[in-house]
Write an enzyme that holds these catalytic residues in place. Structure first.
Site, PDB file in Angstrom:
ATOM      1  CE  LYS A 184      -1.815   2.697   3.125  1.00 46.37           C
ATOM      2  NZ  LYS A 184      -1.837   4.011   2.422  1.00 46.37           N
ATOM      3  CD  GLU A 259      13.886   0.758   8.113  1.00 49.08           C
ATOM      4  OE1 GLU A 259      14.364   1.746   8.716  1.00 49.08           O
ATOM      5  OE2 GLU A 259      14.568  -0.166   7.664  1.00 49.08           O
ATOM      6  CB  CYS A 293      12.860   8.700   8.272  1.00 46.49           C
ATOM      7  SG  CYS A 293      13.722   7.777   6.997  1.00 46.49           S
ATOM      8  CD  GLU A 390      10.214  12.181  12.037  1.00 47.50           C
ATOM      9  OE1 GLU A 390       9.151  11.597  12.291  1.00 47.50           O
ATOM     10  OE2 GLU A 390      11.142  11.664  11.386  1.00 47.50           O
TER      11      GLU A 390
HETATM   12  P1  NAP Z   1       2.165   7.483   8.711  1.00 48.26           P
HETATM   13  O1  NAP Z   1       0.936   8.217   9.028  1.00 48.26           O
HETATM   14  O2  NAP Z   1       2.692   6.533   9.705  1.00 48.26           O
HETATM   15  O3  NAP Z   1       1.903   6.783   7.315  1.00 48.26           O
HETATM   16  C1  NAP Z   1       2.748   5.834   6.747  1.00 48.26           C
HETATM   17  C2  NAP Z   1       1.924   4.846   5.949  1.00 48.26           C
HETATM   18  O4  NAP Z   1       1.080   4.084   6.832  1.00 48.26           O
HETATM   19  C3  NAP Z   1       0.972   5.485   4.954  1.00 48.26           C
HETATM   20  O5  NAP Z   1       0.858   4.648   3.822  1.00 48.26           O
HETATM   21  C4  NAP Z   1      -0.311   5.532   5.739  1.00 48.26           C
HETATM   22  O6  NAP Z   1      -1.446   5.679   4.938  1.00 48.26           O
HETATM   23  C5  NAP Z   1      -0.280   4.206   6.452  1.00 48.26           C
HETATM   24  N1  NAP Z   1      -1.084   4.120   7.677  1.00 48.26           N
HETATM   25  C6  NAP Z   1      -1.630   5.123   8.413  1.00 48.26           C
HETATM   26  N2  NAP Z   1      -2.259   4.625   9.501  1.00 48.26           N
HETATM   27  C7  NAP Z   1      -2.125   3.270   9.447  1.00 48.26           C
HETATM   28  C8  NAP Z   1      -2.536   2.198  10.283  1.00 48.26           C
HETATM   29  N3  NAP Z   1      -3.217   2.426  11.407  1.00 48.26           N
HETATM   30  N4  NAP Z   1      -2.203   0.930   9.934  1.00 48.26           N
HETATM   31  C9  NAP Z   1      -1.478   0.687   8.815  1.00 48.26           C
HETATM   32  N5  NAP Z   1      -1.071   1.666   7.985  1.00 48.26           N
HETATM   33  C10 NAP Z   1      -1.371   2.949   8.292  1.00 48.26           C
HETATM   34  O7  NAP Z   1       3.368   8.444   8.413  1.00 48.26           O
HETATM   35  P2  NAP Z   1       3.350   9.780   7.598  1.00 48.26           P
HETATM   36  O8  NAP Z   1       3.088  10.886   8.551  1.00 48.26           O
HETATM   37  O9  NAP Z   1       2.493   9.672   6.407  1.00 48.26           O
HETATM   38  O10 NAP Z   1       4.876   9.768   7.116  1.00 48.26           O
HETATM   39  C11 NAP Z   1       5.892  10.428   7.786  1.00 48.26           C
HETATM   40  C12 NAP Z   1       6.537   9.561   8.868  1.00 48.26           C
HETATM   41  O11 NAP Z   1       7.184   8.428   8.312  1.00 48.26           O
HETATM   42  C13 NAP Z   1       7.586  10.304   9.597  1.00 48.26           C
HETATM   43  O12 NAP Z   1       7.434  10.163  10.974  1.00 48.26           O
HETATM   44  C14 NAP Z   1       8.904   9.675   9.140  1.00 48.26           C
HETATM   45  O13 NAP Z   1       9.959   9.742  10.041  1.00 48.26           O
HETATM   46  C15 NAP Z   1       8.512   8.294   8.859  1.00 48.26           C
HETATM   47  N6  NAP Z   1       9.411   7.712   7.869  1.00 48.26           N
HETATM   48  C16 NAP Z   1      10.345   6.797   8.268  1.00 48.26           C
HETATM   49  C17 NAP Z   1      11.228   6.242   7.362  1.00 48.26           C
HETATM   50  C18 NAP Z   1      12.263   5.221   7.758  1.00 48.26           C
HETATM   51  O14 NAP Z   1      12.893   4.644   6.898  1.00 48.26           O
HETATM   52  N7  NAP Z   1      12.483   4.984   9.013  1.00 48.26           N
HETATM   53  C19 NAP Z   1      11.139   6.603   6.021  1.00 48.26           C
HETATM   54  C20 NAP Z   1      10.184   7.532   5.656  1.00 48.26           C
HETATM   55  C21 NAP Z   1       9.321   8.066   6.583  1.00 48.26           C
HETATM   56  P3  NAP Z   1      -1.876   7.203   4.539  1.00 48.26           P
HETATM   57  O15 NAP Z   1      -0.789   7.807   3.758  1.00 48.26           O
HETATM   58  O16 NAP Z   1      -3.059   7.081   3.712  1.00 48.26           O
HETATM   59  O17 NAP Z   1      -2.116   7.900   5.838  1.00 48.26           O
END
Ligand code: NAP
Ligand code: MG
Length: 479
Positions: A184, A259, A293, A390
């Site tokens: 997804k 991650e 990230c 963050e």
């Molecule tokens: P997020 O809300 O956690 O979303 C990440 C993904 O998970 C999206 O595809 C999201 O769908 C989906 N999602 C949301 N709620 C979910 C649930 N309850 N169960 C399963 N999947 C779910 O994160 P974001 O705010 O979009 O992205 C930024 C974050 O990602 C930052 O905190 C960043 O540090 C972290 N990040 C980490 C890495 C790494 O390699 N460690 C890399 C990139 C980003 P939707 O988009 O539709 O909400």
């Protein structure tokens, strides 16, 4: 007068053809969602609607997992590994052939500068498939048993900051090891994942090996909780990561890797080459608008060179160009969504309210779209929210230190542990620091460098498991 016909520049909008609407990619075919809902994806630079995309519900997740299971049992896990490798090579080649188109799509849907999608994201996507293609038939020689055992069906959820690259990090190792996948993409950036589905068709990948389900958080939740998933791979926020770890704890047949977020320190010592360090600071926090990230969001500067580094940094920031992501001269593109912009604004206002000093170079923000200027906070204390949380945007918090021990103490004073940077002329100091920094990757005199052969992943609340390199394969194999 002769009339000159200029073809569109290679990276222009004209080279992509975006469909009005996209279905889900299940069992090798695009198909509508069972209940019919859809959502729109927009360009964050202009707020223009790019396409309508199907939203997968539980019935679609079930269909995709069933297709992936069938492909796993009947085709993919039984195929000679060398043949799996050939499919991955073929995908890598098609990504190269369609690289410019993919770069434009990524910049349109995500808002990142074309220079980054063209020169960093997409080449790394191809490199990731090439690298893992090479592994497919060599696992047994690397000690994964005479018959390396894949885990089965992987459910993979990725964020919006490096849409196609995160897909490659997830899909390439899973497939190389003999697993099939249901992935997804993030709600705001589905277009390159859907184009990747076309690439799978173009490569004649057997149906069901790769399934792409577009949707929001509910789709992600339905996917990771589906009992037919053997392996969950998630990249995203620490908050959602914790929820996934909790729910998967009740389904112990699932292997999980996470991650998550970061709050990396970029540490500049007095003996560092200042110009090089300043480039590294800029790259560390303003690359991809700070939607990284492992971004170097906390700058720690040794007191003796603090004024010199800050003056040089301010001069450099004045040269950054913010604007149209498709302009090849753009350094800083658009913020990915209105929600992310609101979060960056809120934390920046908290920084001011808590007493830090805010500075941005003079720059004009476009009227339409989501924009935030490169921003530097000085006078930051470790207790400030901008030093702890963050921000995931182009916002740098600057602190100072006197001794290497103090640098280590401050750098490690965070719940996260994804990355760190060290700038110094002394090789021995690099090693001394690297041993003490609690971070999955420590860059020395560089920042944000990636390679498919290097394991990447976090300590502490940045998650567990590694992606890339030999260690990344372990997440997809049972030995
Ligand atoms: P997020 O809300 O956690 O979303 C990440 C993904 O998970 C999206 O595809 C999201 O769908 C989906 N999602 C949301 N709620 C979910 C649930 N309850 N169960 C399963 N999947 C779910 O994160 P974001 O705010 O979009 O992205 C930024 C974050 O990602 C930052 O905190 C960043 O540090 C972290 N990040 C980490 C890495 C790494 O390699 N460690 C890399 C990139 C980003 P939707 O988009 O539709 O909400
Ligand atoms: Mg979008």
């Amino acid at each position: 007068m002769p009339k000159f016909e200029y073809a569109p520049a290679p990276e222009s909008r004209a080279i992509v053809s975006i469909k009005e609407s996209y279905g889900l990619f299940i069992d090798g075919q695009f198909t509508p969602s069972a209940d019919g809902p859809a959502f729109k994806t927009i360009s964050p630079a202009t707020e223009e609607v790019l396409a309508e995309v199907a939203e997968a519900g539980p019935a679609d997740v079930d269909r995709a997992v069933t297709a992936a299971r069938r492909a796993y049992e009947n085709v993919w896990s039984r195929m000679p590994p060398i043949q799996r490798g050939k499919y991955l090579f073929r995908i890598a080649r098609i990504v190269q052939e369609r690289a410019r188109e993919l770069a434009v799509l990524e910049s349109l849907d995500n808002g990142k500068p074309i220079r980054e999608s063209r020169d960093v994201d997409i080449p790394l996507v191809a490199a990731h498939f090439f690298y893992h293609a090479g592994w497919a038939d060599k696992l047994e020689y690397a000690g994964y048993g005479p018959v390396p055992k894949p885990l089965g069906v992987a459910g993979q959820v990725i964020p919006w900051n490096f849409p196609l690259l995160m897909l490659a990090w997830k899909i390439a190792p899973a497939l190389a090891c003999g697993n099939t996948v249901v992935l997804k993409p993030a709600e705001t950036t589905p277009l390159t994942a859907l184009t990747f589905a076309e690439i799978c068709q173009q490569a004649d990948l057997p149906p069901g090996v790769v399934n792409i389900l577009t949707g929001a958080g509910d789709t992600g939740r339905a996917l990771v909780t589906h009992p037919g998933i053997d392996k969950v791979a998630f990249t995203g926020s620490t908050e959602v990561g914790k929820e996934i770890a909790r729910t998967c704890a009740t389904q112990p047949h699932k292997k999980v890797t996470l991650e998550l977020g970061g709050k990396a320190a970029n540490i500049v010592f007095e003996d560092a080459p200042v110009d090089q360090a300043v480039e590294g600071i800029v790259n560390g926090i303003f690359f991809n608008q700070g939607h990284v990230c492992c971004a170097g969001s906390r700058l720690l500067v040794q007191e003796s060179v603090y004024d010199q580094v800050l003056a040089s940094l301010q001069r450099r920031l004045a040269t950054l160009r913010l604007g149209d992501p498709l302009d090849k001269n753009t350094d800083v593109g658009a913020i990915n969504s209105a929600a992310q912009l609101a979060k960056i604004r809120e934390l920046s206002e908290a920084g001011e309210a808590e007493g830090a000093r805010r500075w941005s170079p003079p720059c004009e923000l476009p009227v339409k779209g989501f924009w935030f200027p490169p921003t530097v906070f000085t006078g930051v204390s470790q207790a400030h929210r901008i030093a702890r949380e963050e921000i995931f945007g182009p916002v740098l918090s600057v602190l100072s230190f006197r001794t290497p021990a103090e640098a280590v103490e401050k750098a490690n004073n965070t719940p996260y542990g994804l990355s760190a940077g060290v700038w110094t002329d002394k090789g021995s100091r690099i090693l001394w620091m690297a041993e003490r920094l609690r971070a999955g990757v420590v860059w020395a005199n560089t920042f944000n460098k990636f390679d498919p052969s290097a394991p990447f992943g976090g300590y502490k609340e940045s998650g567990y498991g590694r992606e890339g390199g030999r260690h990344g394969l372990e997440a997809y194999l049972d030995v």
